[in-house]
Design a protein around this motif. Structure first.
Motif, short mmCIF file in Angstrom:
data_model
loop_
_atom_site.label_atom_id
_atom_site.label_comp_id
_atom_site.label_asym_id
_atom_site.label_seq_id
_atom_site.Cartn_x
_atom_site.Cartn_y
_atom_site.Cartn_z
N LEU A 197 -15.04 68.95 -1.60
CA LEU A 197 -15.99 67.84 -1.94
C LEU A 197 -17.26 68.08 -1.19
CD1 LEU A 197 -13.85 64.62 -2.06
CD2 LEU A 197 -15.03 65.56 -4.09
N TRP B 89 -13.36 62.85 -12.14
CA TRP B 89 -12.48 62.36 -10.64
C TRP B 89 -13.38 62.36 -9.64
CZ3 TRP B 89 -11.15 63.82 -6.13
CH2 TRP B 89 -10.01 63.28 -5.54
N GLN B 90 -14.22 63.28 -9.50
CA GLN B 90 -15.02 63.34 -8.24
C GLN B 90 -15.96 62.41 -8.00
OE1 GLN B 90 -16.68 67.14 -7.27
NE2 GLN B 90 -14.57 68.43 -7.39
N ARG B 91 -16.74 61.94 -9.14
CA ARG B 91 -17.49 60.80 -9.25
C ARG B 91 -16.86 59.51 -8.98
NH1 ARG B 91 -19.13 61.31 -14.06
NH2 ARG B 91 -17.71 59.97 -14.76
N ARG C 234 -11.78 56.33 1.22
CA ARG C 234 -11.69 57.70 0.96
C ARG C 234 -10.81 58.41 2.10
NH1 ARG C 234 -17.29 59.57 0.71
NH2 ARG C 234 -17.96 57.12 0.51
N LEU D 273 -16.09 59.47 -5.27
CA LEU D 273 -16.86 59.30 -4.20
C LEU D 273 -17.73 58.13 -3.92
CD1 LEU D 273 -18.72 62.72 -4.63
CD2 LEU D 273 -17.25 61.76 -2.69
N VAL E 220 -8.42 67.19 -9.44
CA VAL E 220 -9.58 66.92 -8.63
C VAL E 220 -11.05 67.64 -8.63
CG1 VAL E 220 -7.87 66.23 -6.70
CG2 VAL E 220 -8.93 68.44 -6.68
N ARG E 221 -10.75 68.81 -9.33
CA ARG E 221 -12.02 69.41 -9.70
C ARG E 221 -13.03 69.04 -10.66
NH1 ARG E 221 -12.56 74.04 -6.26
NH2 ARG E 221 -10.90 74.01 -4.69
#
Length: 287
Positions: A115, A169-171, A181, A174, A164-165
């Motif tokens: 991340l 998912w990352q948006r 987190r 975060l 997770v890539r």
């Protein structure tokens, strides 16, 4: 088995004046391990005559990274606390920023710091590299990777990695509060530690790079040598037909014996540089 990479390989062409480059990975820097941080900092503060022309960090520089908002230049007012971890990340960024003013630093995501974003790269003065990347250096092609995408026998991890890539998912992750987190990251680390304890701490029982897939990557990228980290098993493996993979050392200055190696690539080829425990000055040894 599904091959983890079918896209064209990214390439980075080193400037003609470069004579040596260094590779490190899997330092897992964290506030609770000052010995490893001190060794890393002293490496970056080495005399000019000892420095390479560039430093390539092939993933897991940090034990965990939950978002660029742990750094002051990207944090919204009131969005973070002055926790020890946050002060530590800012110190790491300052060390990298100072070093990058005289030596280019290239960063490739690992499984712990995937991340690490563009704001953090800018704050540290580093340039991001996709995984994998071909380094063209002194008329040779070297394939660089963190290595986790090649551990395809670990099907649970590969499913987790694919999830997770994903940008969605990352948006979503975060967008969560920083404290949430960090709590999720602590839980994931505890699960990872429990898994390792279940294998009695024997790293040889953990999933390793799939060598047929490594050979496929090398052949499709027109490279003879793969340089990677992730597995914490520093070695050189002959893959046949003139192909090989070189595994970088992880760093742990609290282990016995201590582990801290730099892989230097120069006109003589790759060789490992051990950081002597007392002086932290690198000592050359063959790969």
């Amino acid at each position: 088995m599904n091959k983890p990479n079918t896209a064209p390989f990214a390439e980075w062409h080193a400037p003609a004046h470069w004579r040596a480059v260094d590779f490190i990975s899997d330092l897992h820097l964290q506030a609770g391990d000052p010995a490893t941080f001190d060794a890393w900092q002293q490496l970056l503060q080495a005399q000019h005559s000892q420095r390479a022309d560039a430093l390539f960090i092939l993933g897991d520089l940090f034990e965990v990274w939950v978002g660029d908002d742990v750094l002051p230049s990207t944090a919204a007012p009131g969005s973070r606390t002055e926790a020890d971890d946050h002060r530590f990340w800012r110190t790491c960024a300052a060390v990298l920023r100072t070093y990058s003013q005289h030596t280019p630093v290239f960063f490739m995501h690992g499984n712990r710091d995937f991340l690490f974003g563009t704001a953090a790269l800018s704050a540290c003065g580093m340039q991001g590299l996709p995984d994998p990347t071909v380094l063209v250096f002194q008329a040779q092609r070297w394939l660089l990777s963190h290595g986790d995408a090649l551990c395809i026998d670990d099907t649970d991890y590969m499913r987790f990695r694919a999830m997770v890539r994903q940008p969605d998912w990352q948006r979503d992750f975060l967008a969560k509060p920083l404290s949430e987190r960090e709590a999720i990251a602590r839980s994931l680390r505890q699960q990872s530690q429990a898994h390792k304890a279940g294998t009695t701490g024997d790293s040889t029982r953990w999933s390793d790079v799939d060598e047929p897939t490594a050979r496929d990557w090398l052949q499709r990228s027109d490279c003879n040598t793969l340089i990677h980290g992730h597995t914490h098993r520093p070695a050189q493996h002959d893959l046949g037909d003139g192909l090989q993979r070189i595994v970088l050392s992880d760093w742990d200055l609290n282990a016995q014996p201590q582990r801290a190696e730099v892989l230097r690539l120069d006109a003589q080829g790759p060789h490992r540089r051990l950081l002597a425990p007392a002086s932290r000055h690198p000592c050359r040894r063959p790969v």
